[in-house]
Design a protein around this motif. Structure first.
Motif, short mmCIF file in Angstrom:
data_model
loop_
_atom_site.label_atom_id
_atom_site.label_comp_id
_atom_site.label_asym_id
_atom_site.label_seq_id
_atom_site.Cartn_x
_atom_site.Cartn_y
_atom_site.Cartn_z
N VAL A 52 6.26 8.89 -17.79
CA VAL A 52 7.40 9.19 -16.93
C VAL A 52 6.95 9.07 -15.49
O VAL A 52 5.76 9.14 -15.18
CB VAL A 52 7.95 10.62 -17.19
N LEU A 53 7.91 8.87 -14.62
CA LEU A 53 7.61 8.84 -13.18
C LEU A 53 7.80 10.27 -12.67
O LEU A 53 8.89 10.66 -12.24
CB LEU A 53 8.55 7.86 -12.47
N SER A 54 6.74 11.03 -12.73
CA SER A 54 6.82 12.46 -12.41
C SER A 54 6.87 12.71 -10.92
O SER A 54 6.48 11.86 -10.11
CB SER A 54 5.61 13.20 -13.00
N LYS A 55 7.32 13.90 -10.57
CA LYS A 55 7.37 14.29 -9.17
C LYS A 55 5.98 14.30 -8.58
O LYS A 55 5.78 13.85 -7.44
CB LYS A 55 8.02 15.68 -9.04
N GLU A 56 5.01 14.81 -9.34
CA GLU A 56 3.64 14.88 -8.84
C GLU A 56 3.09 13.49 -8.52
O GLU A 56 2.44 13.28 -7.48
CB GLU A 56 2.74 15.57 -9.88
N LEU A 57 3.37 12.53 -9.40
CA LEU A 57 2.89 11.16 -9.19
C LEU A 57 3.54 10.53 -7.97
O LEU A 57 2.88 9.89 -7.14
CB LEU A 57 3.17 10.32 -10.43
N VAL A 58 4.85 10.73 -7.83
CA VAL A 58 5.57 10.16 -6.69
C VAL A 58 5.07 10.75 -5.37
O VAL A 58 4.79 10.02 -4.41
CB VAL A 58 7.09 10.40 -6.84
N ILE A 59 4.96 12.07 -5.31
CA ILE A 59 4.52 12.73 -4.08
C ILE A 59 3.09 12.31 -3.74
O ILE A 59 2.75 12.08 -2.57
CB ILE A 59 4.60 14.27 -4.23
N GLU A 60 2.25 12.20 -4.75
CA GLU A 60 0.84 11.84 -4.52
C GLU A 60 0.72 10.43 -3.98
O GLU A 60 -0.03 10.18 -3.03
CB GLU A 60 0.08 11.97 -5.85
N TRP A 61 1.45 9.47 -4.56
CA TRP A 61 1.30 8.07 -4.14
C TRP A 61 2.00 7.79 -2.81
O TRP A 61 1.61 6.88 -2.08
CB TRP A 61 1.85 7.13 -5.21
N THR A 62 3.02 8.55 -2.49
CA THR A 62 3.76 8.30 -1.24
C THR A 62 3.28 9.16 -0.08
O THR A 62 3.85 9.09 1.01
CB THR A 62 5.28 8.54 -1.44
N ALA A 63 2.26 9.98 -0.30
CA ALA A 63 1.74 10.81 0.79
C ALA A 63 1.28 9.93 1.94
O ALA A 63 0.73 8.84 1.73
CB ALA A 63 0.58 11.67 0.29
N ARG A 64 1.53 10.39 3.14
CA ARG A 64 1.20 9.59 4.32
C ARG A 64 -0.31 9.44 4.47
O ARG A 64 -1.06 10.42 4.43
CB ARG A 64 1.80 10.23 5.57
N LYS A 65 -0.76 8.21 4.65
CA LYS A 65 -2.18 7.91 4.77
C LYS A 65 -2.63 8.02 6.22
O LYS A 65 -1.82 7.97 7.15
CB LYS A 65 -2.45 6.49 4.26
N PRO A 66 -3.95 8.20 6.46
CA PRO A 66 -4.46 8.25 7.83
C PRO A 66 -4.08 6.99 8.60
O PRO A 66 -4.22 5.88 8.09
CB PRO A 66 -5.98 8.37 7.64
N ASN A 67 -3.59 7.18 9.81
CA ASN A 67 -3.21 6.08 10.71
C ASN A 67 -2.02 5.26 10.20
O ASN A 67 -1.72 4.20 10.75
CB ASN A 67 -4.40 5.13 10.95
N GLU A 68 -1.33 5.75 9.17
CA GLU A 68 -0.16 5.04 8.67
C GLU A 68 1.08 5.44 9.47
O GLU A 68 1.27 6.61 9.77
CB GLU A 68 0.06 5.37 7.18
N THR A 69 1.91 4.47 9.80
CA THR A 69 3.12 4.78 10.55
C THR A 69 4.14 5.42 9.61
O THR A 69 4.11 5.21 8.39
CB THR A 69 3.74 3.52 11.17
N LEU A 70 5.06 6.15 10.20
CA LEU A 70 6.11 6.80 9.41
C LEU A 70 6.97 5.76 8.70
O LEU A 70 7.38 5.95 7.55
CB LEU A 70 6.97 7.69 10.31
N SER A 71 7.24 4.65 9.37
CA SER A 71 8.09 3.62 8.77
C SER A 71 7.43 2.99 7.55
O SER A 71 8.11 2.67 6.56
CB SER A 71 8.43 2.54 9.80
N THR A 72 6.11 2.82 7.60
CA THR A 72 5.40 2.26 6.44
C THR A 72 5.45 3.22 5.26
O THR A 72 5.68 2.82 4.12
CB THR A 72 3.93 1.96 6.80
N GLN A 73 5.23 4.51 5.55
CA GLN A 73 5.32 5.50 4.48
C GLN A 73 6.74 5.52 3.89
O GLN A 73 6.91 5.57 2.67
CB GLN A 73 4.95 6.89 4.99
#
Length: 328
Positions: A52-73
């Motif tokens: 399943v596409l769980s909430k934990e998986l979605v939140i973990e993979w979409t977390a903002r990365k260092p130096n990543e712009t908000l638009s990219t996230q």
């Protein structure tokens, strides 16, 4: 032997189905497919038994990365939101990332508008750009391609994908196909640009070995956007135009913004009715709606205070209000 499947995770079937659906609707979906390939590898490595596409998986993979712009996230969040909605439709269990939790204003970016002096310096550098043994036509492609971006307001993706048949030098027009938002259009080009295209065709052996592209790469196909970005950075350096850093430009895409602002400036000074003219600019640029074109009114007014009163007098009610945070 059957061809290896490009997606290997436990969610590969809905991922492939979602991509197929988007492409069936007419979207190229190249960036989306590339991102989903990365997501598929992540699922395969970190949670190989996930069904399943769980909430934990979605939140973990979409977390903002260092130096990543908000638009990219937000782009990654939007992609997984679309995948989740598709999965729910076909019977899978999937967490849909709420839209209200993370949004970005796609019109908040303030583009760099090249001055006439800067444009002149850029073209002077391009016209003297050194040949390269690995790319023998590079010094001929670069000056024409940048002039096409500046003179026609094209997206870089639209320019590199032009085929020989798309450039009609008898009528002096460009046929833009497979563009963003699926908006195909035919654009007239100036007489001076037409003459440069004719000279280019005489000098560059386009069509060689069956390559259909107007700006052919020496390695087959067309010039890549990444190669042109690198060449443009070098042109800026040679023209002594400082690059302001990550996300601040000048970018090669700013030629398109400069075209739009210069067009509006000319119309205002010529006394044109912008209420009637603005839809033509929107159609010419291939915008999805009028918001992108209306934004150029504010940019034009901010850059040229001497014509601000004319713009406000003619069409103040369609100039979008710019919030303080957008101008920072």
């Amino acid at each position: 032997m059957s061809e290896a499947r490009p997606y290997k995770s436990s969610l590969s079937i809905p991922i492939e189905g979602y991509i197929a659906e988007k492409q069936a609707l007419g979207y190229a979906f190249k960036k989306g497919s590339a991102l989903l390939k990365i997501f598929d590898s992540y699922v395969h490595s970190h949670c190989p038994t996930e069904t399943v596409l769980s909430k934990e998986l979605v939140i973990e993979w979409t977390a903002r990365k260092p130096n990543e712009t908000l638009s990219t996230q937000c782009g990654r969040i939007s992609l997984l939101r679309g995948l989740a909605e598709y999965m729910n439709r076909i019977g899978y269990s999937a967490y849909v990332y709420p839209k209200a939790m993370n949004t970005v204003n796609r019109y908040s970016y303030i583009p760099y508008i090249f001055s006439n002096i800067e444009v002149k310096r850029i073209f002077e550098v391009c016209d003297q750009y050194p040949p390269n043994s690995c790319a023998p036509n590079r010094h001929l492609v670069l000056p024409l391609l940048l002039r096409m971006l500046y003179g026609c307001g094209l997206r870089i993706s639209e320019a590199v994908q032009l085929t020989i048949q798309d450039v009609d030098l008898n009528s002096g027009s460009l046929y833009i196909r497979n563009a963003k938002f699926n908006k195909e259009r035919i654009l007239p080009i100036s007489e001076s640009l037409k003459e440069r295209c004719l000279e280019y065709c005489k000098t560059v052996d386009i069509g060689r070995l069956g390559n259909p592209y107007f700006f052919p790469s020496p390695f087959g196909g067309h010039y890549s956007e990444s190669t042109l970005y690198k060449l443009f950075r070098d042109v800026l350096w040679r023209a002594k135009i400082p690059h302001l850093g990550r996300g601040k430009g000048p970018r090669i895409h700013d030629f398109r913004h400069t075209f739009a602002v210069n067009c509006l400036k000319k119309w205002v000074l010529d006394g044109r009715d912008l209420n009637n003219s603005l839809p033509y600019l929107s159609a010419y640029l291939g915008h999805e709606d009028m918001r992108g074109s209306q934004r150029y009114l504010r940019l034009t007014a901010d850059l040229y205070p001497d014509i601000t009163s004319k713009i406000e007098e003619i069409c103040s009610y369609i100039i979008p209000e710019v919030r303080q945070y957008e101008a920072d």
